[in-house]
Design a protein around this motif. Sequence first.
Motif, PDB file in Angstrom:
ATOM      1  N   VAL A  25       0.855  -1.184   0.000  1.00 49.72           N
ATOM      2  CA  VAL A  25       0.000   0.000   0.000  1.00 49.72           C
ATOM      3  C   VAL A  25       0.891   1.235   0.000  1.00 49.72           C
ATOM      4  CG1 VAL A  25      -1.710   1.311   1.327  1.00 49.72           C
ATOM      5  CG2 VAL A  25      -1.890  -1.184   1.147  1.00 49.72           C
ATOM      6  N   GLY A  26       0.587   2.219  -0.922  1.00 46.01           N
ATOM      7  CA  GLY A  26       1.377   3.436  -1.000  1.00 46.01           C
ATOM      8  C   GLY A  26       1.255   4.079  -2.372  1.00 46.01           C
ATOM      9  N   ASN A  27       2.134   5.052  -2.634  1.00 50.03           N
ATOM     10  CA  ASN A  27       2.126   5.788  -3.896  1.00 50.03           C
ATOM     11  C   ASN A  27       3.271   5.299  -4.783  1.00 50.03           C
ATOM     12  OD1 ASN A  27      -0.058   7.507  -3.213  1.00 50.03           O
ATOM     13  ND2 ASN A  27       1.316   8.769  -1.954  1.00 50.03           N
ATOM     14  N   TYR A  28       2.951   5.068  -6.064  1.00 48.87           N
ATOM     15  CA  TYR A  28       3.916   4.553  -7.031  1.00 48.87           C
ATOM     16  C   TYR A  28       4.109   5.580  -8.145  1.00 48.87           C
ATOM     17  CZ  TYR A  28       3.559  -0.009  -4.785  1.00 48.87           C
ATOM     18  OH  TYR A  28       3.602  -1.037  -3.887  1.00 48.87           O
ATOM     19  N   THR A  29       5.380   5.918  -8.415  1.00 52.38           N
ATOM     20  CA  THR A  29       5.719   6.908  -9.437  1.00 52.38           C
ATOM     21  C   THR A  29       6.573   6.247 -10.510  1.00 52.38           C
ATOM     22  OG1 THR A  29       5.704   8.667  -7.790  1.00 52.38           O
ATOM     23  CG2 THR A  29       6.812   9.131  -9.884  1.00 52.38           C
ATOM     24  N   CYS A  30       6.182   6.406 -11.771  1.00 53.34           N
ATOM     25  CA  CYS A  30       6.970   5.864 -12.903  1.00 53.34           C
ATOM     26  C   CYS A  30       8.061   6.870 -13.253  1.00 53.34           C
ATOM     27  CB  CYS A  30       6.061   5.630 -14.108  1.00 53.34           C
ATOM     28  SG  CYS A  30       6.966   4.926 -15.534  1.00 53.34           S
ATOM     29  N   VAL A  31       9.265   6.359 -13.419  1.00 48.98           N
ATOM     30  CA  VAL A  31      10.428   7.176 -13.751  1.00 48.98           C
ATOM     31  C   VAL A  31      10.947   6.739 -15.130  1.00 48.98           C
ATOM     32  CG1 VAL A  31      12.721   7.937 -13.045  1.00 48.98           C
ATOM     33  CG2 VAL A  31      11.007   7.328 -11.314  1.00 48.98           C
ATOM     34  N   VAL A  32      11.096   7.737 -16.036  1.00 42.90           N
ATOM     35  CA  VAL A  32      11.571   7.440 -17.392  1.00 42.90           C
ATOM     36  C   VAL A  32      12.868   8.237 -17.614  1.00 42.90           C
ATOM     37  CG1 VAL A  32      11.058   7.463 -19.843  1.00 42.90           C
ATOM     38  CG2 VAL A  32       9.211   7.097 -18.179  1.00 42.90           C
ATOM     39  N   ARG A  33      13.907   7.527 -18.096  1.00 44.01           N
ATOM     40  CA  ARG A  33      15.203   8.173 -18.347  1.00 44.01           C
ATOM     41  C   ARG A  33      15.620   7.933 -19.786  1.00 44.01           C
ATOM     42  NH1 ARG A  33      21.007   6.286 -15.860  1.00 44.01           N
ATOM     43  NH2 ARG A  33      22.296   7.922 -16.820  1.00 44.01           N
TER      44      ARG A  33
END
Length: 1073
Positions: free
Chosen positions: A189-197
Amino acid sequence: MLLPWELLILLSLKDCLAERNTRHGPVFSQEPSDSIFPLSFEDNKVFINCKANGNPAPYYKWKVDGRDIDMDLNYNLVEGNLLINNPHATHHGGVYQCIATNTFGTIVSREAKVQFAYLQNFSRKPRNTVSVREGQAVVLLCGPPPHNGEIKYSWVFNGRPSFLLQDTRRFVSQRTGNLYIAKVEASDVGNYTCVVRNMMTNATVYSSPTPVELRRDAVMAEYEPKIEVQFPESLHVTKGSSVKLECFALGNPVPAITWRRTDGNPLPGKMKINHSNGVLEIPYFRPEDAGAYECVAENSRGKNIAKGQLIFQNVEHLHWVQTLKDAHMAIEANLQWECRASGKPKPVYRWLKNGEPLVLEDRILVEGGRLAVSRINLLDSGMYQCLAENEHGAIYASAELKVVASAPDFSKSLVKKSMLIQRGGEVIMECRPHASPKASISWRRGGEFLKDSKRRTIMEDGTLRITNISKSDGGRYTCVARNPFGTSSSTGTLVVKEPTKITVPPLSVDATVGQSIVLPCEVSRDSSLDPTFKWFFNGKLIDFNKQDHFEMIGGESAGDLMVRNIQLKHSGKYVCMVHTVVDSVSAAAHLIVRGPPGAPEGLMVGEITDSSAQLSWGSGPDNHSPVTTYTIQARTPFSIGWQAVRTVPDSVPGQMFHATVIDLNPWVDYEFRVVAINNVGVGEPSMQSKQIRTKAAVPEVAPGNVSGGGGSRGELVIQWEPIPEELQNGEEFGYIVAFRSLGTTTWKQTVLASPDASRYTFRNDSIPPLSQFEVKVGVYNNKGEGPSSHVVVVYSAEEEPSVAPSRVWARTLSASEIEVYWEPIPQTASSGNIIGYEVLCWEEGVQESDAEMVKVTDTVALLSGLMGSRLYLISVRAQNSAGAGPSSPAVNVTTKKPPPSQPPGNIEWNLTNSKIFLKWEHVKAMGNESEVTGYKMWLSDVKLQIQTSAFTERHMGAIPTSTKHHKGTPASTERHRETPASTERHKGTPASTEPHRGHQPPQSATGGHQPPQSATGGHQPPQSATGGHQPPQSATGGHQPPLSATWGGRQPPLSATWGGRQPPLSATWRGRQ
């Protein structure tokens, strides 16, 4: 027929071609290539490279997507390179092509796809919350923003600084960027952030967080795996590339992912599988890596399988097999060009002229990579390009066509000015002017034009050929060339010479090693020509500066070859070659060198017995002289080098390649070799055979020199010479010793198991001394007993002497020497011969067992090395072969005091005319030294350097104890003087002197170191006062002449002695030496 203006154009083109620098069309040295440029605010300029060589220098244009580029604020030319300012990914991406042009034509570069790597930002719009039950699977979508170039996906959980770790439960796909959680747990449970490089620009963007919450209404039950991430069903892969297959399954419990090949073959060792097993990577793809692969997802509820086929795509990049070459062609000629490229798929071809598609006409035909242009004209000049292309790309080949029109020109290809040809030979006169179109050729001699005849021919290319030349053919020949643009000519002179002939050629000859021969080579020649002689040996030129065996001799018309000290390597073919400026002639001969035969080959040892061995071999080179006989040699560990051995047959003929070696010793290691002999000499030996050992046999040689005698009482000593190892014939070799008393019949035997034994001692105390025994010694080994020696008579040991020597008498000679005398013991006192005496000497207080012993064979002994003023005890005993007898009663004797240790001091000398006056201080003896009784003086002639029968150093004698004396001597002679003090039989320490020219002090004429013998010669003991014997005479008692202080002769005596108790302390010498 060409018009006048056309002729003017052609002539002006001729002038251009004559310019010093070669002028040519453009040729690319650098072309643009496919590129991806990072698009960022820091770098707002992009260069696309293009460079071409040409004379004159080319100018450039560029196209993008087939459109000409107008140079504006965004585009600039930097030499041939294209500079893009402030590039934009959409506006400036595309296919670029460089165009280079000069006065000779235009070429276009290969097409280059230009892209820009960029990465835009995510939308800032909030993302919806995802609600999921515990145990359920979830997929969080990334939805990457617009981008170009390679990118990498990661996820961040609850804003933590590190990326979310992947494992068997969580997986990030690099194809979609999505995050897959196979089974949700409460901790998820929590917040998920997608990271693109972006991997090229290094730019990184973050999405809005996606909240994940847990539904409390129920818990997800277990279910079988469901493969959510799957690789394609078929995928084409090129050789050498790297391929990654993704596979991930959702399920409860968390499925396990495994990989396998459908055909059952194991996965190659180079394959890599990441920690979650969700990615299979195959680097450096090869044809054997192709096939069907399976991803198996399995948990306790079941399993699921995903399949895919990897297909090897055999792509061969385009490359030229045959390309174009520039063509410089005359007007009206025909042009043929062909280009061929290799690649898969098979390429198709297009032709360009000056950067545009080639327009076909009746004269111009194109068939694939072939281009044919007939009857070319000036308008056909230009730059041509062949383009080969397939679905993977295109390659370009370019070439320049120059159409030339000119009048005949001999400036670069004149007819040879002077041609020397031998009579009867053939001449070829070339005529190759530069002309466009091709010129017609005619020849004239003097003013007369030539026509073809039986001996003269004008060939199609204008060459004049004359055969069987005679003297009348000499003269001036002119080649005349014509075409529509003019006429030109060139002249040369033909000179006819007499031919060179070898009148005395070398003849084939046979020679023997070591001989010297001459191979002749004499010629007749034209008197105006100088011949050069060269010799070749087996096809190679002989360098006379580097060859010791070869020498060229002869005069102007001879070049004979002398071969000295011929060796086998000189066999072969010799060619004498004679060169002149007109012709060359040669003659050959063969030299056969006969030498001793070469080494036989393949030596083998066959059947082996105890005394023979069968050998076989192959023939070696006979060196042109047949082998007459073979000799066999052998070597053993006991022989000195190689020795010839007997064979059957006794003489092995040259046609026989086997023999039997006989008369070998049993049980010996042998090596063999074979030597061939012919009429020339003895050849090299063969390689030695493998070492072999003959078989064992009974010994055949009896011991020699059997003798004996000696030893201690009751012993019979038997001696013999041991049998050498090479004659022992086998193992366990030993000796059988047999003996018996003379006159008896029964032999006593003993066995000695040592092959080195050479002595046996039989002990029996009952054996009388010097009893006679018959003795013989035999031999044996593990094969049996061998012969015995002849019977000899040996005496048993004798008895030690029974009495001691009598009348032992001793006298002291000096502080370190004692002389001892005694009477020999009678023969009746010993059962054998007396072989000598032992003299024992020890100091008072020392045990007799520690005495020093001197052995002598006479009845007198000199004991030396003793201490001065010491009491010694001396005893003598006789000795024979049985040992020593009893010792005589000890006699006492005391050594004399030592001589003075101090030298005379303050020596003064004076030379007056022929006299030398000497003075010195008297030496006073110390308490433990002998009294001074006189002085000895030496006179040395420094000039005498070679020793003869006369003394070079003269002992001037003993001087009384005065301190003055003189002697006459030549005034010019340099002398070396030494003056030691002396006592009876002793010489003291020499005084310091003044040596001249490095001479050492001389010894006395009598040696100065050995005690004198007695007057009787030292062999008979002197008689004592009580025994009737007279003591020995003194040194001056008649054996040495009396010495006076003055001599008048030329050879003074060697010593001088004065009597009297008060001698004067001076010395004077007169006379000449």
